[in-house]
Design an enzyme around this catalytic site. Sequence first.
Site, PDB file in Angstrom:
ATOM      1  N   PRO A 135       0.814  -1.225   0.000  1.00 24.82           N
ATOM      2  CA  PRO A 135       0.000   0.000   0.000  1.00 24.82           C
ATOM      3  C   PRO A 135       0.847   1.275   0.000  1.00 24.82           C
ATOM      4  O   PRO A 135       0.409   2.309  -0.514  1.00 24.82           O
ATOM      5  CB  PRO A 135      -0.820  -0.087   1.297  1.00 24.82           C
ATOM      6  CG  PRO A 135      -0.463  -1.370   1.952  1.00 24.82           C
ATOM      7  CD  PRO A 135       0.657  -2.019   1.209  1.00 24.82           C
ATOM      8  N   ASP A 153       9.977  -3.484  -9.125  1.00 27.46           N
ATOM      9  CA  ASP A 153      10.769  -4.235  -8.167  1.00 27.46           C
ATOM     10  C   ASP A 153      11.821  -3.258  -7.678  1.00 27.46           C
ATOM     11  O   ASP A 153      12.451  -2.561  -8.471  1.00 27.46           O
ATOM     12  CB  ASP A 153      11.416  -5.452  -8.830  1.00 27.46           C
ATOM     13  CG  ASP A 153      11.917  -6.428  -7.780  1.00 27.46           C
ATOM     14  OD1 ASP A 153      11.312  -6.492  -6.688  1.00 27.46           O
ATOM     15  OD2 ASP A 153      12.917  -7.118  -8.031  1.00 27.46           O
TER      16      ASP A 153
HETATM   17  P1  IMP Z   1       9.608  -4.815  -3.570  1.00 22.68           P
HETATM   18  O1  IMP Z   1       9.921  -3.937  -4.720  1.00 22.68           O
HETATM   19  O2  IMP Z   1       8.186  -4.666  -3.144  1.00 22.68           O
HETATM   20  O3  IMP Z   1      10.028  -6.247  -3.769  1.00 22.68           O
HETATM   21  O4  IMP Z   1      10.419  -4.205  -2.367  1.00 22.68           O
HETATM   22  C1  IMP Z   1      11.591  -4.759  -1.877  1.00 22.68           C
HETATM   23  C2  IMP Z   1      11.819  -4.321  -0.467  1.00 22.68           C
HETATM   24  O5  IMP Z   1      12.410  -3.034  -0.493  1.00 22.68           O
HETATM   25  C3  IMP Z   1      10.576  -4.244   0.405  1.00 22.68           C
HETATM   26  O6  IMP Z   1      10.872  -4.845   1.634  1.00 22.68           O
HETATM   27  C4  IMP Z   1      10.329  -2.794   0.619  1.00 22.68           C
HETATM   28  O7  IMP Z   1       9.899  -2.546   1.913  1.00 22.68           O
HETATM   29  C5  IMP Z   1      11.695  -2.186   0.363  1.00 22.68           C
HETATM   30  N1  IMP Z   1      11.488  -0.910  -0.315  1.00 22.68           N
HETATM   31  C6  IMP Z   1      11.154  -0.713  -1.605  1.00 22.68           C
HETATM   32  N2  IMP Z   1      10.974   0.607  -1.856  1.00 22.68           N
HETATM   33  C7  IMP Z   1      11.183   1.232  -0.677  1.00 22.68           C
HETATM   34  C8  IMP Z   1      11.106   2.596  -0.274  1.00 22.68           C
HETATM   35  O8  IMP Z   1      10.782   3.520  -1.052  1.00 22.68           O
HETATM   36  N3  IMP Z   1      11.369   2.826   1.006  1.00 22.68           N
HETATM   37  C9  IMP Z   1      11.703   1.857   1.904  1.00 22.68           C
HETATM   38  N4  IMP Z   1      11.778   0.586   1.591  1.00 22.68           N
HETATM   39  C10 IMP Z   1      11.518   0.270   0.305  1.00 22.68           C
END
Ligand code: IMP
Length: 191
Positions: free
Chosen positions: A10, A65
């Site tokens: 979200p 991703d």
């Molecule tokens: P995914 O792209 O949803 O696979 O995210 C990979 C991981 O990186 C997740 O655990 C997210 O919480 C973290 N992550 C991705 N984008 C952000 C961000 O903008 N801020 C903090 N954590 C992030």
Amino acid sequence: MKLKVITSNPGKVAEYARSFSELGIEMEHLRLPYDEIQTSDLSEVVSKGMDEIVSKGVRDFIVDDSGLFIDSLGGFPGVWSAYAQKTIGNRGILKLMDGAGNRGAEFRCCIGCDIAGERIIVTGICKGSITDSERGSEGFGFDPIFTHDGERTFAEIPIEEKNRISHRGNAIRLLTEELKKKGLAERSADP
Ligand code: IMP
């Protein structure tokens, strides 16, 4: 133009919603699980995920991703960021960084967009460093331990400011340029 944002996060939906409304693109949130292949390349994960989603008959969507790449940990957690966040969390990352001289890190975000039968893949980067402790209550994931200006963490700045400088904001700007070049978006994004 309406795009489905396919994610279970979200926090990401809120960031995309704001950026796309400025572009005049309607956004719909869709939860649709897809396999994330094991590779160290974000764009490969995105591309294979898009193949799977298209094979299920879904078109006009974006997936992304992203990950946090820490210099002194050889780029870890990188493509394993979601797993690291779920298992060791921010405290575990801080523990791994105990005594590290170099606290440099960068967030990367790769967006894949399927639109009007075309495929666009872009990667945005935000350079910064890992703080000594968790700070702030905004945002999600690694936001409380990442700072782009050496002072405030991503969890201590408003979403508008984060979108202006973040990896996802930068990826959205690159995507917008591509959409405009193809005549698929009218206005310019100011995420
Ligand atoms: P995914 O792209 O949803 O696979 O995210 C990979 C991981 O990186 C997740 O655990 C997210 O919480 C973290 N992550 C991705 N984008 C952000 C961000 O903008 N801020 C903090 N954590 C992030």
